[in-house]
Write an enzyme that holds these catalytic residues in place. Structure first.
Site, PDB file in Angstrom:
ATOM      1  N   GLY A   1       0.835  -1.202   0.000  1.00 24.43           N
ATOM      2  CA  GLY A   1       0.000   0.000   0.000  1.00 24.43           C
ATOM      3  C   GLY A   1       0.863   1.241   0.000  1.00 24.43           C
TER       4      GLY A   1
ATOM      5  N   ARG B   1       1.343  -5.263  -5.760  1.00 22.17           N
ATOM      6  CA  ARG B   1       1.353  -6.458  -4.918  1.00 22.17           C
ATOM      7  C   ARG B   1       1.784  -7.600  -5.841  1.00 22.17           C
ATOM      8  NH1 ARG B   1      -2.580  -3.454  -1.721  1.00 22.17           N
ATOM      9  NH2 ARG B   1      -1.551  -3.299   0.285  1.00 22.17           N
TER      10      ARG B   1
ATOM     11  N   ASP C   1       4.322  -4.071   6.505  1.00 24.76           N
ATOM     12  CA  ASP C   1       4.838  -5.339   7.035  1.00 24.76           C
ATOM     13  C   ASP C   1       4.910  -6.446   5.971  1.00 24.76           C
ATOM     14  OD1 ASP C   1       2.111  -5.548   6.973  1.00 24.76           O
ATOM     15  OD2 ASP C   1       1.910  -6.481   8.945  1.00 24.76           O
TER      16      ASP C   1
ATOM     17  N   THR D   1       3.618   3.311   5.732  1.00 21.92           N
ATOM     18  CA  THR D   1       2.217   2.872   5.734  1.00 21.92           C
ATOM     19  C   THR D   1       1.417   3.855   6.573  1.00 21.92           C
ATOM     20  OG1 THR D   1       0.676   1.241   6.647  1.00 21.92           O
ATOM     21  CG2 THR D   1       2.875   1.210   7.565  1.00 21.92           C
TER      22      THR D   1
ATOM     23  N   ASP E   1      -1.006   3.055   8.343  1.00 19.94           N
ATOM     24  CA  ASP E   1      -1.588   2.343   9.487  1.00 19.94           C
ATOM     25  C   ASP E   1      -0.817   2.499  10.795  1.00 19.94           C
ATOM     26  OD1 ASP E   1      -3.557   1.477   7.826  1.00 19.94           O
ATOM     27  OD2 ASP E   1      -2.865  -0.595   7.665  1.00 19.94           O
TER      28      ASP E   1
ATOM     29  N   ASP F   1       1.489   0.627  11.932  1.00 20.44           N
ATOM     30  CA  ASP F   1       1.417  -0.690  12.589  1.00 20.44           C
ATOM     31  C   ASP F   1       2.717  -1.491  12.524  1.00 20.44           C
ATOM     32  OD1 ASP F   1       1.378  -1.135   9.885  1.00 20.44           O
ATOM     33  OD2 ASP F   1      -0.230  -2.616   9.915  1.00 20.44           O
TER      34      ASP F   1
ATOM     35  N   ARG G   1      -6.533  -2.065   9.134  1.00 25.46           N
ATOM     36  CA  ARG G   1      -6.985  -3.465   9.114  1.00 25.46           C
ATOM     37  C   ARG G   1      -6.719  -4.154  10.446  1.00 25.46           C
ATOM     38  NH1 ARG G   1      -3.795  -5.753   4.266  1.00 25.46           N
ATOM     39  NH2 ARG G   1      -2.559  -3.946   4.811  1.00 25.46           N
TER      40      ARG G   1
HETATM   41  P1  ADP Z   1       2.280  -3.882   2.766  1.00 25.41           P
HETATM   42  O1  ADP Z   1       3.743  -3.847   2.527  1.00 25.41           O
HETATM   43  O2  ADP Z   1       1.628  -2.559   2.578  1.00 25.41           O
HETATM   44  O3  ADP Z   1       1.929  -4.558   4.072  1.00 25.41           O
HETATM   45  P2  ADP Z   1       1.389  -6.300   1.325  1.00 25.41           P
HETATM   46  O4  ADP Z   1       1.059  -7.060   2.551  1.00 25.41           O
HETATM   47  O5  ADP Z   1       0.432  -6.349   0.212  1.00 25.41           O
HETATM   48  O6  ADP Z   1       1.623  -4.751   1.591  1.00 25.41           O
HETATM   49  O7  ADP Z   1       2.798  -6.819   0.796  1.00 25.41           O
HETATM   50  C1  ADP Z   1       3.394  -6.235  -0.337  1.00 25.41           C
HETATM   51  C2  ADP Z   1       4.153  -7.266  -1.123  1.00 25.41           C
HETATM   52  O8  ADP Z   1       5.226  -7.781  -0.334  1.00 25.41           O
HETATM   53  C3  ADP Z   1       3.368  -8.493  -1.549  1.00 25.41           C
HETATM   54  O9  ADP Z   1       2.562  -8.289  -2.674  1.00 25.41           O
HETATM   55  C4  ADP Z   1       4.520  -9.458  -1.853  1.00 25.41           C
HETATM   56  O10 ADP Z   1       5.090  -9.181  -3.107  1.00 25.41           O
HETATM   57  C5  ADP Z   1       5.523  -9.100  -0.757  1.00 25.41           C
HETATM   58  N1  ADP Z   1       5.365 -10.068   0.342  1.00 25.41           N
HETATM   59  C6  ADP Z   1       4.397 -10.094   1.280  1.00 25.41           C
HETATM   60  N2  ADP Z   1       4.543 -11.169   2.093  1.00 25.41           N
HETATM   61  C7  ADP Z   1       5.617 -11.857   1.649  1.00 25.41           C
HETATM   62  C8  ADP Z   1       6.285 -13.066   2.039  1.00 25.41           C
HETATM   63  N3  ADP Z   1       5.853 -13.788   3.063  1.00 25.41           N
HETATM   64  N4  ADP Z   1       7.375 -13.450   1.349  1.00 25.41           N
HETATM   65  C9  ADP Z   1       7.827 -12.718   0.320  1.00 25.41           C
HETATM   66  N5  ADP Z   1       7.249 -11.588  -0.119  1.00 25.41           N
HETATM   67  C10 ADP Z   1       6.151 -11.146   0.531  1.00 25.41           C
END
Ligand code: ADP
Length: 330
Positions: free
Chosen positions: A22, A83, A114, A136, A138, A140, A182
């Site tokens: 995000g 993503r 995260d 972010t 959030d 968080d 969230r």
């Molecule tokens: P944010 O960083 O805002 O929390 P997301 O949770 O959508 O957003 O995570 C962003 C991207 O980080 C995901 O689309 C993926 O490419 C990568 N990612 C998330 N979790 C993992 C994981 N367990 N292992 C490797 N890459 C990950």
């Protein structure tokens, strides 16, 4: 223009930067800080577009001082974000590392939340030097008091609630405002405290529905024109909560879901400064040979923590602030 000539021991010649997950206001200021700080240290910087998706695809371009001109005040991220499910797989991560090697990139700065940090953790696990910068709305991420974008989003929410308050005073209604978050109630809590909301619902604290209706009725009896209830999205749907409240009290309720406006807008001064400090710190840490850490700010001091530690901890909200919000809205 003064450049600092690399001192002996620093063999880092080229780093990469990406934004992922995000977006949040201030990410641009963080990118600018990474690029400028690296160039200041005579290190080349490559921008990786569309997060891990662009890393896998090799959507990577060299950045210059001017590449990050005129972006410090803009919301969103000039590197775009995405993503990418593929990056969660070993194969996807290996493809990413191959691209980094192909471009001669020796260290990476990941700006995101995260989920993005989990990607950074994987890269570190494969031996690729990676630093996480928390971006972010959030707020968080454990290991930092504030994340880049939170302050701007907070002010956006406050602005929206102020406007709702103006119209609310003209009618006798209960206004329910759903804000983002969230898993974290920070945005709801801070906005609720800043806006004098009667009730704030956050995922970190249980609520008593009867108590809420009692307070609403009591407020009405003492002549309150309107009531404002803030619901963090992690608690559930504001729409459903509004319906339930209407059925229980017979009061007129109006629900506003603020949605993506909370992610946009020009970053506040606080976010620009935070992003500049954290982005620059990430480059310093790569220069020091650090990897697998996340940068943060605690008690206004720049800090860094092991990424495994940051990801294993649960974000906590300041429950004293939550209690205060209840005390002030009697
Ligand atoms: P944010 O960083 O805002 O929390 P997301 O949770 O959508 O957003 O995570 C962003 C991207 O980080 C995901 O689309 C993926 O490419 C990568 N990612 C998330 N979790 C993992 C994981 N367990 N292992 C490797 N890459 C990950």
């Amino acid at each position: 223009m003064f450049f600092r000539v690399s001192e002996g021991g620093n063999s880092l010649k080229r780093i990469g930067v990406l934004t992922s997950g995000g977006d949040s206001p201030g990410m641009n200021a963080a990118i600018r800080a990474v690029v400028r700080k690296a160039i200041y240290h005579d290190i080349e910087v490559y921008g990786i577009y569309y997060g891990y998706a662009g890393l896998i695809a090799g959507d990577i371009k060299k950045m210059e001082l001017g590449s990050v001109g005129d972006i410090i005040h803009r919301g969103g991220t000039m590197l775009y974000t995405a993503r990418c499910e593929e990056f969660k797989t070993l194969e996807g991560q290996q493809k990413g590392i191959e691209q980094l090697k192909k471009f001669g990139i020796e260290g990476l700065v990941v700006i995101g939340g995260d989920g993005s940090f989990q990607g950074a953790q994987k890269l570190t696990g494969h031996g690729f030097p990676t630093i996480g910068v928390p971006g972010t709305i959030d707020n968080d991420i454990p290991g930092t008091d504030f994340t880049i974008g939170f302050d701007t989003a907070l002010n956006t929410v406050i602005d929206a609630i102020d406007k709702i308050r103006d119209t609310a005073t003209s009618h006798e209604r209960t206004y329910i405002i759903e804000v983002m978050g969230r898993h974290a109630g920070d945005l709801a809590l801070w906005a609720g405290l800043a806006d004098g909301a009667e009730t704030i619902l956050i995922p970190e604290a249980d609520y008593d529905f009867d108590q809420i209706t009692y307070r609403l009725k009591r407020g009405q009896e003492r002549g309150k024109k309107h009531s404002i209830i803030i619901v963090a999205e992690g608690v559930g749907s504001g729409m459903e909560f509004g319906q339930r409240l209407k059925e229980a009290t017979n009061m007129e309720t109006r629900v506003t879901v603020l949605g993506h406006i909370q992610r946009g807008g020009s970053p506040t001064g606080a976010d620009r400064v935070l992003a500049s400090r954290l982005g620059a710190k990430a480059v310093d840490l790569l220069l020091e040979g650090k990897s697998g850490v996340t940068v943060g700010i605690q008690q206004n001091k720049l800090v860094y923590h092991d990424i495994d530690e940051a990801l294993s901890k649960k974000h906590t909200v300041d429950l004293d602030m939550y209690t205060l919000s209840q005390e002030l809205s009697i």
